[in-house]
Scaffold this motif. Structure first.
Motif, PDB file in Angstrom:
ATOM      1  N   ASN A 124       0.856  -1.207   0.000  1.00 44.95           N
ATOM      2  CA  ASN A 124       0.000   0.000   0.000  1.00 44.95           C
ATOM      3  C   ASN A 124       0.881   1.242   0.000  1.00 44.95           C
ATOM      4  N   ASP A 158      -7.135   2.686  -5.994  1.00 43.18           N
ATOM      5  CA  ASP A 158      -6.864   1.286  -6.373  1.00 43.18           C
ATOM      6  C   ASP A 158      -7.083   1.010  -7.851  1.00 43.18           C
ATOM      7  N   HIS A 217      -1.499   0.365  -4.688  1.00 43.52           N
ATOM      8  CA  HIS A 217      -0.607  -0.763  -4.402  1.00 43.52           C
ATOM      9  C   HIS A 217       0.420  -0.888  -5.529  1.00 43.52           C
TER      10      HIS A 217
HETATM   11 ZN   LIG Z   1      -6.353  -1.348  -1.636  1.00 44.97          ZN
END
Ligand SMILES: [Zn+2]
Length: 269
Positions: free
Chosen positions: A19, A167, A209
């Motif tokens: 992350n 994301d 990520h």
């Molecule tokens: Zn995530």
């Protein structure tokens, strides 16, 4: 450990699932986006900021998934913003009497004992259609994305040319779909077009990520995500380096996510 992405923009990466917390230098302190996962990592980030003499003056959560809405007392009590939908989602989560136990069910077992829950999901919702983060620092544009999770938003730190993508646009995770809309695949393609609209202003892309993409990489990542979504839509096997034998070591499980999505969205589903 903080790493510089561009002038006044730093990242702090979690060990598990990579992350990226993002720190943006303002006039009287910093903005912290999606700070991290474990108590130890969050305290490390707080300590790094203290050593730099930088109080946290604002927070932001890109979306209401567990790994993006954590916080630590040592980061202070600045407002932690999110979209109105993100805040409403988390308020609903926290309104259930057993919310802590429910949240913990989603934590990876390697770190489940060290994910701090007290300040979990305390998000200040920004009024719908807010296009700029209210803080004393460089202009941060809010781009609400109709994909992956309710109230998902990317941030564009305009003067630094940095896109905080939430994301999406990851070099390790394939697109993952929120199942709460009528057409998640088309919504995902629409979200990618929003990134395309700002591509000319972006020098660095920081995904939720994985690794930071440098100059020119934004368009390549948009294309990779788009090709993946279109392959799912068209019932084809995507030629995607994030799945199969070319997945990065430690990310083999992404192929399982892909298989599940293929079954969910594939022909005849
Ligand atoms: Zn995530």
């Amino acid at each position: 450990m903080l790493k510089q992405v561009a002038e006044g923009v730093l990242t702090h990466q979690s060990e598990l699932i990579a992350n990226n917390a993002v720190v943006v230098q303002g006039r009287a302190g910093v903005l912290v986006v999606d700070p991290g996962l474990t108590g130890a990592e969050l305290a490390c980030l707080a300590n790094d900021l203290r050593e730099l003499g930088q109080p946290v003056v604002a927070g932001f959560a890109t979306h209401p998934d567990w790994d993006h809405v954590l916080w630590h007392a040592e980061l202070g009590d600045a407002p932690r913003y999110g979209t109105a939908r993100c805040a409403a989602f988390m308020e609903d989560v926290r309104s259930k009497p057993d919310w802590k136990a429910r949240a913990a069910e989603g934590f990876p077992e390697e770190i489940a004992d060290d994910v701090p829950l007290d300040l979990y999901g305390l998000i200040t919702g920004l009024p719908a259609e807010t296009t700029q983060l209210p803080w004393d620092g460089p202009t941060v544009r809010i781009i609400e994305l109709p994909a992956h999770a309710p109230g998902h938003a990317a941030l564009l730190v305009e003067a630094r040319g940095v896109l905080v993508a939430g994301d999406m646009l990851s070099d390790v995770l394939v697109p993952m779909f929120g199942y709460d809309t009528a057409d998640p695949l088309e919504d995902y393609l629409a979200a990618l077009r929003l990134f395309e609209d700002v591509a000319g202003d972006v020098d660095f892309v920081v995904p939720g990520h994985g690794s930071v993409g440098g100059a020119g990489e934004l368009r390549a990542r948009i294309e990779l995500d788009r090709a993946y979504v279109q392959a799912l839509r068209d019932g084809k096997e995507p030629n995607d380096p994030r799945i199969g034998p070319s997945a990065k070591p430690g990310w083999e499980w992404v192929s399982d996510i892909h298989t599940g999505q293929q079954q969910h969205f594939g022909p005849g589903s």
